[in-house]
Design a protein around this motif. Sequence first.
Motif, mmCIF file in Angstrom:
data_model
loop_
_atom_site.group_PDB
_atom_site.id
_atom_site.type_symbol
_atom_site.label_atom_id
_atom_site.label_comp_id
_atom_site.label_asym_id
_atom_site.label_seq_id
_atom_site.Cartn_x
_atom_site.Cartn_y
_atom_site.Cartn_z
ATOM 1 N N ILE A 1 -10.116 27.006 2.804
ATOM 2 C CA ILE A 1 -10.170 27.346 4.189
ATOM 3 C C ILE A 1 -10.078 28.871 4.344
ATOM 4 O O ILE A 1 -8.655 29.216 4.438
ATOM 5 C CB ILE A 1 -9.377 26.301 4.822
ATOM 6 N N HIS A 2 -10.868 29.648 5.088
ATOM 7 C CA HIS A 2 -10.834 30.729 5.728
ATOM 8 C C HIS A 2 -10.254 30.664 6.659
ATOM 9 O O HIS A 2 -11.091 30.183 7.389
ATOM 10 C CB HIS A 2 -11.982 31.583 5.158
ATOM 11 N N GLY A 3 -9.283 31.540 7.362
ATOM 12 C CA GLY A 3 -9.051 31.674 8.736
ATOM 13 C C GLY A 3 -8.167 30.220 9.070
ATOM 14 O O GLY A 3 -8.228 29.778 10.034
ATOM 15 N N SER B 1 -20.188 27.455 7.464
ATOM 16 C CA SER B 1 -19.638 28.470 7.983
ATOM 17 C C SER B 1 -19.695 28.203 9.633
ATOM 18 O O SER B 1 -20.633 27.371 9.833
ATOM 19 C CB SER B 1 -20.405 29.724 7.839
ATOM 20 N N THR B 2 -18.730 28.648 10.426
ATOM 21 C CA THR B 2 -18.379 28.302 11.940
ATOM 22 C C THR B 2 -19.173 29.572 12.406
ATOM 23 O O THR B 2 -19.464 29.721 13.784
ATOM 24 C CB THR B 2 -17.200 28.355 12.325
ATOM 25 N N VAL B 3 -19.361 30.812 11.577
ATOM 26 C CA VAL B 3 -19.786 32.102 12.383
ATOM 27 C C VAL B 3 -21.096 32.625 11.879
ATOM 28 O O VAL B 3 -21.676 33.090 12.914
ATOM 29 C CB VAL B 3 -18.596 33.058 11.921
ATOM 30 N N SER B 4 -21.297 32.605 10.715
ATOM 31 C CA SER B 4 -22.782 33.294 10.385
ATOM 32 C C SER B 4 -23.503 32.524 9.335
ATOM 33 O O SER B 4 -22.846 31.719 8.472
ATOM 34 C CB SER B 4 -22.551 34.572 9.779
HETATM 35 N N1 LIG Z 1 -20.129 27.251 14.936
HETATM 36 C C1 LIG Z 1 -19.383 26.444 15.824
HETATM 37 O O1 LIG Z 1 -19.532 25.325 16.343
HETATM 38 C C2 LIG Z 1 -17.844 27.004 16.250
HETATM 39 C C3 LIG Z 1 -16.798 26.343 16.815
HETATM 40 C C4 LIG Z 1 -15.695 26.696 16.837
HETATM 41 C C5 LIG Z 1 -15.479 27.894 16.603
HETATM 42 N N2 LIG Z 1 -16.359 28.852 16.274
HETATM 43 C C6 LIG Z 1 -16.098 30.196 15.638
HETATM 44 O O2 LIG Z 1 -15.214 30.044 14.440
HETATM 45 C C7 LIG Z 1 -14.181 31.167 14.692
HETATM 46 C C8 LIG Z 1 -12.802 30.916 14.541
HETATM 47 O O3 LIG Z 1 -12.708 30.100 15.736
HETATM 48 P P1 LIG Z 1 -11.078 29.821 15.974
HETATM 49 O O4 LIG Z 1 -11.045 28.904 17.399
HETATM 50 O O5 LIG Z 1 -10.348 29.265 14.736
HETATM 51 O O6 LIG Z 1 -10.418 31.284 16.236
HETATM 52 P P2 LIG Z 1 -9.025 31.769 16.205
HETATM 53 O O7 LIG Z 1 -8.139 30.706 16.648
HETATM 54 O O8 LIG Z 1 -9.106 33.131 17.070
HETATM 55 O O9 LIG Z 1 -8.550 32.145 14.694
HETATM 56 C C9 LIG Z 1 -8.934 33.434 14.212
HETATM 57 C C10 LIG Z 1 -7.856 33.599 12.926
HETATM 58 O O10 LIG Z 1 -8.770 34.100 11.861
HETATM 59 C C11 LIG Z 1 -7.570 34.686 11.069
HETATM 60 N N3 LIG Z 1 -8.323 35.725 10.199
HETATM 61 C C12 LIG Z 1 -8.663 36.893 11.035
HETATM 62 N N4 LIG Z 1 -9.408 37.727 9.768
HETATM 63 C C13 LIG Z 1 -9.187 36.767 8.571
HETATM 64 C C14 LIG Z 1 -9.728 37.075 7.105
HETATM 65 N N5 LIG Z 1 -10.368 38.256 7.078
HETATM 66 N N6 LIG Z 1 -9.436 35.976 6.346
HETATM 67 C C15 LIG Z 1 -8.639 34.978 6.985
HETATM 68 N N7 LIG Z 1 -8.270 34.642 7.985
HETATM 69 C C16 LIG Z 1 -8.507 35.551 9.089
HETATM 70 C C17 LIG Z 1 -6.485 35.028 11.864
HETATM 71 O O11 LIG Z 1 -5.398 34.616 10.992
HETATM 72 P P3 LIG Z 1 -3.981 35.471 10.759
HETATM 73 O O12 LIG Z 1 -3.421 35.420 12.055
HETATM 74 O O13 LIG Z 1 -3.553 34.524 9.633
HETATM 75 O O14 LIG Z 1 -4.608 36.835 10.286
HETATM 76 C C18 LIG Z 1 -6.657 34.107 13.082
HETATM 77 O O15 LIG Z 1 -5.617 33.216 13.035
HETATM 78 C C19 LIG Z 1 -14.726 32.099 15.650
HETATM 79 O O16 LIG Z 1 -15.773 33.159 15.555
HETATM 80 C C20 LIG Z 1 -15.464 30.979 16.599
HETATM 81 O O17 LIG Z 1 -16.284 31.657 17.588
HETATM 82 C C21 LIG Z 1 -17.400 28.294 15.859
#
Ligand SMILES: NC(=O)c1ccc[n+]([C@@H]2O[C@H](COP(=O)([O-])OP(=O)(O)OC[C@H]3O[C@@H](n4cnc5c(N)ncnc54)[C@H](OP(=O)(O)O)[C@@H]3O)[C@@H](O)[C@H]2O)c1
Length: 314
Positions: A154-156, A238-241
């Motif tokens: 799980i990345h992120g 992926s949720t992003v790309s």
């Molecule tokens: N496609 C969809 O339906 C959908 C739905 C929901 C979200 N999303 C997208 O998914 C992404 C994540 O959403 P979220 O709500 O979980 O965001 P978030 O709560 O803002 O989480 C971002 C996290 O990413 C971590 N991070 C940053 N760079 C990293 C890296 N290189 N490797 C590992 N961890 C890294 C940070 O962790 P640390 O603090 O540990 O550095 C931070 O906790 C966003 O871009 C969002 O728009 C898409």
Amino acid sequence: MMTNMKAARIHSYGAPEVLAYEDAPRPEPGEGEVLIRVQAAGVNPIDWKIRSGQMKDMIAHKLPLILGWDVAGVLEAVGPGVTNLKTGSPVYGSLNMTRNGAYAEYVLAGVSDVALKPTTLKPIQAAAVPVVALTAWQALFEIAKLSAGQRVLIHGAAGGVGSLAVQFARWKGAQVIATASAQNHARLRELGANEILDYKAVRFEDTVENVDVILDTIGGDTQERSWGVLKKGGILVSTVSPPSAETAAAYGVRGELVFVQPNAKQLTEIAQLIDAGLLRLNIETVLPLADADKAHELGQRGQTRGKIVLQVVD
Ligand SMILES: NC(=O)c1ccc[n+]([C@@H]2O[C@H](COP(=O)([O-])OP(=O)(O)OC[C@H]3O[C@@H](n4cnc5c(N)ncnc54)[C@H](OP(=O)(O)O)[C@@H]3O)[C@@H](O)[C@H]2O)c1
């Protein structure tokens, strides 16, 4: 006569300042819809991606637009044909992102978009759940079909989606490898992650191999470097790309993009897990609805360690 409500909405795409806290028409529920009196609205990265205009070719919106598609509140009224939900019921939900959202005193929802709120959560906690939980659930269980004994990277993992994904995967009986900054490792250990890598200090592909499933919430270079970590026949979601089909085929694996869908049935199951004490949430900041612009500034800086929620009523 038209009744007004307070809302935070945009008349044009742009910086957080385009969010105007102002009067907007209060909607009326139509066939198959419910009107929610909003108590709290969760803030997600999609909110500022839509506000800035970067999603405008993917999701067609009419402006002005009320943002915020994570909601907790009480049913104020139900439209014709709604029989399974009653006025006065406490609900939570992830709303249809093509329509007005929940940065408002009232919002409309489709009857299949909302479920009864977990009874153990306050509205400000419940509003932080639907989008991140449904994204993690749909990515891991609907798309990747994650099962007991499998290995998932799980990345992120410290983020909103990632921290729910870690808990869902452990609940399913999978082995979890998580990437996060060192400051978040203790918390991820508490959430059940089996192995945690500091992505700022190590390259995950140097130590991880043979995983069945990867959940990529980061994209870019992180996604590119992930392919060789999968077992043959494995899957990256992926949720992003959008993952490249050619690259996936070259590695003998699959790649999919998840796009979260409202789902009342899944929210009911998630509420049961929450009420059984099986899921932990991390809410870092609660701001009043009038400060939606500040919530976006804060969220966009990417330095929060938990969810941001807008409180609409006390
Ligand atoms: N496609 C969809 O339906 C959908 C739905 C929901 C979200 N999303 C997208 O998914 C992404 C994540 O959403 P979220 O709500 O979980 O965001 P978030 O709560 O803002 O989480 C971002 C996290 O990413 C971590 N991070 C940053 N760079 C990293 C890296 N290189 N490797 C590992 N961890 C890294 C940070 O962790 P640390 O603090 O540990 O550095 C931070 O906790 C966003 O871009 C969002 O728009 C898409």
